[in-house]
Design a protein around this motif. Structure first.
Motif, PDB file in Angstrom:
ATOM      1  N   VAL A  99      -3.480   4.103   5.209  1.00 59.82           N
ATOM      2  CA  VAL A  99      -2.093   3.638   4.844  1.00 59.82           C
ATOM      3  C   VAL A  99      -1.249   4.667   5.562  1.00 59.82           C
ATOM      4  N   GLN A 100      -1.503   5.894   5.434  1.00 62.86           N
ATOM      5  CA  GLN A 100      -0.599   6.802   6.092  1.00 62.86           C
ATOM      6  C   GLN A 100      -0.691   7.105   7.511  1.00 62.86           C
ATOM      7  N   GLY A 101      -1.833   6.667   8.009  1.00 63.13           N
ATOM      8  CA  GLY A 101      -1.886   6.597   9.527  1.00 63.13           C
ATOM      9  C   GLY A 101      -2.368   8.250  10.115  1.00 63.13           C
ATOM     10  N   SER A 102      -2.344   8.920   9.513  1.00 68.79           N
ATOM     11  CA  SER A 102      -2.976  10.126   9.964  1.00 68.79           C
ATOM     12  C   SER A 102      -3.182  11.231   8.747  1.00 68.79           C
ATOM     13  N   GLY A 103      -4.084  12.186   9.258  1.00 70.60           N
ATOM     14  CA  GLY A 103      -4.533  13.153   8.143  1.00 70.60           C
ATOM     15  C   GLY A 103      -5.258  14.405   8.841  1.00 70.60           C
ATOM     16  N   VAL A 104      -5.630  15.271   7.872  1.00 73.18           N
ATOM     17  CA  VAL A 104      -5.980  16.621   8.173  1.00 73.18           C
ATOM     18  C   VAL A 104      -7.395  16.560   7.477  1.00 73.18           C
ATOM     19  N   TYR A 108      -1.159  -6.621   6.620  1.00 75.93           N
ATOM     20  CA  TYR A 108      -1.286  -5.378   5.804  1.00 75.93           C
ATOM     21  C   TYR A 108      -0.758  -5.971   4.409  1.00 75.93           C
ATOM     22  N   MET A 109      -1.557  -5.996   3.382  1.00 71.09           N
ATOM     23  CA  MET A 109      -1.181  -6.168   1.877  1.00 71.09           C
ATOM     24  C   MET A 109      -0.942  -5.012   1.267  1.00 71.09           C
ATOM     25  N   SER A 110       0.281  -4.689   0.531  1.00 75.65           N
ATOM     26  CA  SER A 110       0.575  -3.663  -0.432  1.00 75.65           C
ATOM     27  C   SER A 110      -0.534  -3.753  -1.634  1.00 75.65           C
ATOM     28  N   GLY A 156       5.346   0.704  11.027  1.00 74.79           N
ATOM     29  CA  GLY A 156       4.321   0.835   9.939  1.00 74.79           C
ATOM     30  C   GLY A 156       4.246  -0.759   9.559  1.00 74.79           C
ATOM     31  N   SER A 157       3.002  -1.266   9.028  1.00 75.76           N
ATOM     32  CA  SER A 157       2.943  -2.761   8.996  1.00 75.76           C
ATOM     33  C   SER A 157       3.834  -3.028   7.816  1.00 75.76           C
ATOM     34  N   ALA A 158       3.982  -2.113   6.931  1.00 75.90           N
ATOM     35  CA  ALA A 158       4.862  -2.580   5.530  1.00 75.90           C
ATOM     36  C   ALA A 158       6.358  -2.233   5.803  1.00 75.90           C
ATOM     37  N   ILE A 159       6.772  -1.725   6.963  1.00 76.45           N
ATOM     38  CA  ILE A 159       7.975  -1.584   7.344  1.00 76.45           C
ATOM     39  C   ILE A 159       8.666  -2.573   7.944  1.00 76.45           C
ATOM     40  N   ARG A 201      -7.945  -6.664  -1.012  1.00 76.53           N
ATOM     41  CA  ARG A 201      -6.859  -7.712  -1.055  1.00 76.53           C
ATOM     42  C   ARG A 201      -6.108  -7.407   0.276  1.00 76.53           C
ATOM     43  N   ASN A 202      -6.125  -6.132   0.517  1.00 79.62           N
ATOM     44  CA  ASN A 202      -5.528  -5.536   2.067  1.00 79.62           C
ATOM     45  C   ASN A 202      -6.567  -5.611   2.746  1.00 79.62           C
ATOM     46  N   GLU A 203      -6.703  -6.825   3.784  1.00 77.39           N
ATOM     47  CA  GLU A 203      -7.723  -7.050   4.718  1.00 77.39           C
ATOM     48  C   GLU A 203      -7.477  -6.243   5.871  1.00 77.39           C
ATOM     49  N   SER A 204      -6.393  -5.401   6.095  1.00 76.61           N
ATOM     50  CA  SER A 204      -5.971  -4.500   7.055  1.00 76.61           C
ATOM     51  C   SER A 204      -6.947  -3.343   7.000  1.00 76.61           C
TER      52      SER A 204
END
Length: 343
Positions: A170-175, A196-198, A303-306, A236-239
């Motif tokens: 969901v965030q798209g990046s990370g450490v 995307y499904m929230s 972002g897909s939700a934006i 439910r979020n198939e993305s």
């Protein structure tokens, strides 16, 4: 851009509440990071900025090269949310503890739309699978988690918790904090293309939460409390997002330039061009300052939700403090887009 329910209305800088008190130098640094990539009138403005070294000079630069425009629209009330870069324990090898894979981009994945437009066009398939017969929809989240990519050697690393893996996507990046103390930054490298499904929206619609009760922390706690209950909700979020390892000390946006904490904004490119400065006024955001948020940011990401002309997602940085800020940001906002003055 001219749409029936959306337009830019020119206003003076004096109409931007709190404009004189903003940190224009921080905004200028964020703007300069991407202007050369965007080019056009935005890039030409940045090319004249060699003498900008103070906050006052940065303010003068924006006022000389841009004109603010109020976003006038009837689609939906303006909404500002937040995102961040999580730090998550992980391993390059599968172990008894680290069992949840993060996948690299498959070789047969093909973009249907440009990555910069994946948010604006996310109601349909944005990526597909290339086969000898042509193209077809890629495997869904459920199909991937049930083994659709098994045996292909695409595992980039492994995490402990499937909820961590979900929110990393969901965030798209990370450490990723590896067992030997090394840190590996990972970033978005494509998705399976499904809309995307929230899951927060799913739980609101099913009566689990009231709309004003959902925060990132509360949602995370609910999902972790019962993995068997959570799994079908997550499906439910198939993305599903794929990742690559990223060199450097910063997360990057869709332009490939570093994201700037509190200054990078994800927007809907159906309405606004990447690289534009956008002044946001959200008085209710008391967690960022006593007057809320009054800040010049730069359109660095999507972002897909934006979705929508006055919809934005603020990048809050890396780690737990950023998680707290992002998790409670869901506030009405007014956008003023700074359009470049054409020569």
């Amino acid at each position: 851009m001219t749409l029936p329910d959306f337009r830019y209305e020119p206003v003076p800088f004096a109409d931007l509440l709190g404009w004189a008190d903003d940190d224009h130098w921080a905004a200028f640094v964020a703007f300069s990071a991407s202007a050369h990539v965007v080019g056009g009138a935005v890039g030409r403005a940045e090319a004249s900025a060699s003498g900008v070294v103070t906050a006052d000079q940065a303010r003068i630069f924006f006022e000389a090269h841009f004109r603010p425009h109020r976003v006038v629209q009837t689609r939906a009330r303006g909404l500002l949310t937040g995102y961040y870069e999580p730090v998550i324990a992980g391993s390059l090898e599968r172990t008894a503890q680290f069992t949840v894979p993060i996948y690299q981009r498959p070789g047969d994945l093909e973009n249907v739309v440009a990555e910069s437009e994946r948010g604006a066009k996310s109601s349909g398939l944005t990526h597909v699978r290339r086969t000898a017969r042509g193209v077809e929809p890629y495997a869904t989240r459920r199909e991937i988690e049930e083994g659709a990519l098994a045996g292909l050697g695409l595992e980039l690393c492994y995490l402990v918790d499937p909820v961590d893996a979900f929110f990393l996507q969901v965030q798209g990046s990370g450490v990723i904090a590896l067992p030997d103390g090394r840190l590996m930054r990972v970033t978005y490298d494509g998705k399976n293309g499904h809309p995307y499904m929230s899951v927060g929206r799913v739980l609101i619609d099913e009566g689990v939460f009231a709309a004003d009760q959902v925060t990132l922390q509360r949602l995370t706690d609910w999902l972790r409390a019962d993995p068997e209950r959570a799994r079908p909700v997550l499906w439910r979020n198939e993305s599903f997002v794929f990742f690559r390892a990223l060199e450097g000390d910063h997360a990057v946006g869709v332009l490939g330039t570093p994201l700037h904490e509190g200054r990078s904004l994800a927007i809907d490119t159906a309405f606004h061009a990447l690289g534009l400065p956008i002044y946001a006024v959200a008085p209710g955001m008391a967690h960022v300052g006593p007057d809320g948020l009054r800040r010049l940011m730069v359109a660095h990401d999507v972002g897909s939700a934006i979705k929508g002309p006055e919809r934005g997602d603020v990048y809050f940085g890396t780690g737990d403090a950023a998680f707290v800020l992002a998790g409670v940001t869901k506030h009405p906002v007014t956008f003023f887009v700074l359009l470049p003055v054409e020569p």
